[in-house]
Design an enzyme around this catalytic site. Structure first.
Site, PDB file in Angstrom:
ATOM      1  N   GLY A 100      17.419  -0.282   0.890  1.00 43.59           N
ATOM      2  CA  GLY A 100      16.497  -0.350  -0.234  1.00 43.59           C
ATOM      3  C   GLY A 100      16.657  -1.644  -1.016  1.00 43.59           C
ATOM      4  O   GLY A 100      15.667  -2.267  -1.435  1.00 43.59           O
ATOM      5  N   ASP A 101      17.904  -2.068  -1.220  1.00 40.40           N
ATOM      6  CA  ASP A 101      18.165  -3.334  -1.898  1.00 40.40           C
ATOM      7  C   ASP A 101      17.598  -4.501  -1.087  1.00 40.40           C
ATOM      8  O   ASP A 101      17.062  -5.465  -1.652  1.00 40.40           O
ATOM      9  CB  ASP A 101      19.665  -3.532  -2.092  1.00 40.40           C
ATOM     10  CG  ASP A 101      20.325  -2.367  -2.809  1.00 40.40           C
ATOM     11  OD1 ASP A 101      19.663  -1.755  -3.670  1.00 40.40           O
ATOM     12  OD2 ASP A 101      21.492  -2.068  -2.493  1.00 40.40           O
TER      13      ASP A 101
END
Length: 310
Positions: A252-253
């Site tokens: 996600g990052d």
């Protein structure tokens, strides 16, 4: 330049054991220690993509010094604010196919330290084009701290990409000043709306909510299934290639990093979506968190499919 924010970073310690025994001594030889935090993962991926990147938040004590040294080794600009408290450890014990985590809550930020950060942040947003804000708030900060940061960035027309959840995300989406992009997963989107989403049709319909009317980009990640993305009045369905995931932590990052880099490069909608989501795919293929193989970027982008569905 892109600025990534991690207000409550940590030294991530990983212990790998064949077996983990309770109430006795466990000796470990396979140990890794890295500068941890969602915004630091974003910064690493941006650095690997060749973007000009700085990172900020709060650091203190010897553990804060370790994180500073790691940032310096990468050549990422260090905009962190020094605090009296000690930066936290986060420990992961990997054993027998399981991962047991011990997460410290971190230091308490004083009112003076919070004010200093906001003063510095006001200076930083005038030097950068894009800000990413990731993760949770450390203790001591007001619940509307992110909202205040978004408001400061808006004064200088600096785009903010936000990756948070729960009450923090709700307060910002309902606030006066909006981020340029939010990246909830389907569970976080359901929490934001206050009802369960059963399928992709409901997710797509939910994106028409007035909550998102003034948020230019909403990226709803669906894990290995890709994402549903809203930009203005347009909604896209993106599907990711099938891969053998090695370590999906930090994907996600990496997606946030991909979209930040894509915005910096001026990519158009579908190319931007493919590029941004590809970083999550590439991160999942690597053992290290917040790492991609840049030689695979073109392949990953070519394997992404994006269809406009509304």
């Amino acid at each position: 330049m892109i600025l990534t924010i991690t207000l409550n970073p940590a030294v991530d310690i990983s212990y790998k054991l064949e077996t983990f025994s309770l109430d006795t001594v466990n000796r470990v030889a396979d140990v890794s220690k890295t500068a941890g935090g969602k915004g630091l993962n974003v910064a690493r991926v941006l650095d690997q993509l060749g973007e000009d990147v700085a990172t900020s938040g709060f650091l203190g004590g010897s553990l804060g010094g370790f994180i500073r040294s790691q940032i310096g080794l990468l050549g990422i600009e260090d905009f962190f604010v020094e605090i009296e408290g000690e930066t936290r450890n986060c420990i992961a014990v990997i054993h027998e196919g399981n991962q047991t985590e011990i997460l410290e809550s971190g230091p308490v930020i004083s009112e003076k330290e919070a004010s200093l950060f906001l003063k510095k942040f006001t200076e930083y947003v005038q030097q950068v084009d894009i800000v990413t804000i990731s993760g949770s708030l450390p203790k001591g900060l007001a619940a509307d701290f992110y909202l205040e940061m978004v408001g400061i960035a808006s004064q200088y027309n600096t785009r903010v990409l936000l990756d948070s959840n729960g009450a923090l995300l709700t307060s910002i989406v309902r606030g006066e000043h909006k981020p340029y992009l939010i990246k909830p997963n389907e569970d976080e989107l359901a929490d934001l709306l206050g009802y369960k989403l059963l399928d992709e049709i409901q997710i797509t319909e939910a994106l028409d909510s007035s909550l998102f009317a003034d948020v230019p980009w909403v990226v709803v990640t669906l894990g290995a299934d890709g994402a549903i993305v809203k930009h203005g009045d347009n909604i896209y369905r993106a599907k990711a290639p099938k891969i053998e995931a090695v370590n999906p932590v930090g994907s996600g990052d990496s997606v946030v990093a991909g979209f930040a880099a894509g915005f910096a490069r001026g990519l158009a909608d579908e190319d931007l979506i493919k590029f941004g989501l590809s970083m999550g795919v590439l991160n999942a293929m690597e053992e290290k968190t917040g790492h991609i193989n840049v030689d695979q970027v073109d392949w990953a982008v070519s394997q992404m499919s994006v269809e406009k569905i509304n």
